[in-house]
Design an enzyme around this catalytic site. Structure first.
Site, PDB file in Angstrom:
ATOM      1  N   GLY A  48      69.245 -21.655 -23.942  1.00  0.00           N
ATOM      2  CA  GLY A  48      69.823 -21.189 -22.724  1.00  0.00           C
ATOM      3  C   GLY A  48      70.144 -22.580 -21.886  1.00  0.00           C
ATOM      4  O   GLY A  48      69.898 -22.588 -20.622  1.00  0.00           O
TER       5      GLY A  48
ATOM      6  N   SER B 261      69.993 -24.137 -29.966  1.00  0.00           N
ATOM      7  CA  SER B 261      70.520 -24.619 -28.706  1.00  0.00           C
ATOM      8  C   SER B 261      69.837 -25.517 -27.891  1.00  0.00           C
ATOM      9  O   SER B 261      69.122 -26.567 -28.636  1.00  0.00           O
ATOM     10  CB  SER B 261      71.291 -23.342 -27.903  1.00  0.00           C
ATOM     11  OG  SER B 261      72.055 -24.020 -26.876  1.00  0.00           O
TER      12      SER B 261
END
Length: 502
Positions: free
Chosen positions: A119, A206
């Site tokens: 995120g 990520s």
């Protein structure tokens, strides 16, 4: 944070089935939801609230309790901008909680998968993909765990006033302190859920992948995991920033929040602001990342990999074929790549387009994909491979219905197959790929090697013609994959850091 690793000598406590299973942890009993011979336990606090005077301080162990804690639902998520997925979800600075799904509370020690959510370090929570991953891996005899950690400026903040206020504590990486605290909790408590504390695999995509690389490089995380899998996490460019830069950014943030000065009085004033005001002082694309603080992260993560100053555990790193899909969120357009990172597109074009056939948009897409992600995944795998078993992959699969419509597999697309069961409903090809991915990672979690019966051979990422596992409709190792492109970015990194190229 040593107090967070307390061992519990207790065991499962019998309780009525209607009330759900109760497990005693080092801090008190918790009651979850029964699931077969095991159970699901959510929202377990592993540290006290990080609000008030504890904002921008290391996590503190929770106060023990005596009555069963209700672990039937996820805890609050850490403060963050509202997203469509998080609309209506409770937010709080009292957010450091952990989730555990176990296939069986008894019957021997089982391997453990710990998920670190992504995120961009400013949104997300441990709830993401937890339920789906639990369904997949509990059925394979593997416990699944996920962790909340502080985000945005509440998790990433350096300031001279913090050094004045807390001598001996390196400020900046509160997010990483939280992750280490969570792993310490796993180390001290997971056996009570039927897990093996010596067979813990950490995985993330990520920002979660970046976290995996930071945990690999952090001395504070040594001994807390036995394998690591970093997905689309970068690692050689834009992975860390010096403490001096982080402090300049922290002082600038404080000024935007209406607080001047560089002493501890500024910190006291900032702590009086509510989380919404803190977030409002950071407009624009997220710009949060690991700080080389000398303690949690002693040096650039890639340099640590190059020197072997990392956890000596089996390691996987990979990325997808269209990582550029995430750059709208990150704000890394052509100008940013030129101004912030010094990328000379005229020089890059000679490497990527010697025949002059690529349009500027496609050149930008390939550079965005390779600069942060492809080059880093294979570099960290190559550098880790100097010291320990290491594999790399490149996920290029596009479902049949999307072929010809998209440029490649988007950022973190592989996680839908590695962790998810939903892909099985999207046709046999998708289902077959999901089973293959889950078989590879099941082997890795169990044995520290992704290879196994019935799977295409995945060789370690080393040697003269090394290559990643190229995953499309089929999977096979691709020797010398994108060799000229990778060599360009690796040479640039080596010159900047005075290291030998991967």
């Amino acid at each position: 944070m040593a107090g967070l690793s307390l061992m519990s000598a207790s065991m499962v406590v019998a309780s009525p089935a209607a009330e759900g299973p109760v497990v005693k942890t080092a801090f008190g009993p918790i009651r979850g939801v029964a699931e077969g011979q095991g159970g699901i336990f959510k929202g377990i606090p592993f540290a006290r609230s990080t609000g008030g005077d504890r904002r921008w301080t290391p996590p503190v162990p929770v106060t023990p309790w005596t009555q069963p804690f209700d672990a039937s639902r996820f805890g609050p998520i850490c403060p963050q901008p509202e997203t469509p997925e998080g609309r209506g979800v409770a937010q709080s600075e009292d957010c450091l909680s952990i989730n555990v799904a176990t296939p069986a509370l008894k019957g021997g020690k089982k391997p453990v998968l710990v998920l670190i959510h992504g995120g961009a370090f400013f949104v997300g929570s441990g709830a993401e993909k937890f339920d789906e991953a639990a369904r997949v891996y509990n059925a394979r005899g593997i416990l699944v765990v996920s962790i909340n950690y502080r985000l945005g400026r509440l998790g990433f903040f350096s300031h001279p006033g913090l050094r004045e206020e807390q001598p001996g504590v390196a400020p900046g990486n509160y997010w990483l302190m939280d992750q280490v605290a969570g792993l310490n909790w796993v180390r001290g408590n997971i056996a009570q859920f039927g897990g093996d504390p010596d067979k813990v695999t950490i995985m993330g995509c990520s920002a979660g992948g970046s976290s995996i690389n930071a945990l690999m490089a952090s001395p504070r995380a040594r001994g807390l995991f036995a394998r690591a899998s970093a997905h689309s996490g970068g690692g050689i460019n834009n992975a860390t920033r010096p403490q001096a830069q982080a402090e300049r950014e922290g002082v600038a943030f404080a000024a935007r929040a209406g607080v001047t000065g560089k002493g501890k009085e500024a910190i006291a004033a900032l702590r009086k602001l509510d989380p919404a005001a803190i977030m409002a002082a950071d407009p624009g694309p997220p710009n949060f990342g690991a700080v080389v603080d000398g303690e949690m992260i002693p040096e650039e993560t890639a340099i640590a990999f190059a020197k072997g100053d990392i956890a000596r555990v089996p390691y996987i790193a990979g990325s997808t074929s269209n990582e550029a899909s995430v750059f709208g969120l990150m704000g890394f357009d052509e100008r940013v790549l030129e101004d912030r990172f010094g990328i000379d597109f005229a020089t890059v074009r000679k490497v990527y387009d010697p025949e002059g056939k690529l349009g500027q948009a496609e050149l930008l897409r390939q550079v965005q994909t390779d600069f942060i992600f492809t080059s880093a995944a294979m570099a960290t795998a190559a550098l880790a491979g100097r010291w320990q078993p290491s594999w790399s992959y490149h996920f290029a699969y596009v479902p049949p219905a999307q072929r010809g419509k998209v440029a490649g597999a988007p950022h973190c697309a592989d996680m839908g197959y590695t962790l998810g069961a939903a892909k099985a409903s999207q046709g046999e090809e998708n289902a077959r790929l999901a089973r293959m991915m889950q078989d590879y990672w099941t082997n890795f979690i169990r044995n520290g090697d992704p290879n196994g019966a019935g799977l295409p051979r995945w060789t370690e990422y080393k040697g003269a013609h090394r290559g990643p596992l190229l995953i499309g409709s089929k999977a096979a190792v691709a020797p010398d994959f994108r060799a000229p492109h990778l060599a360009y970015w690796w040479k640039s990194w080596a010159e900047r850091t005075n290291q030998t190229p991967p």
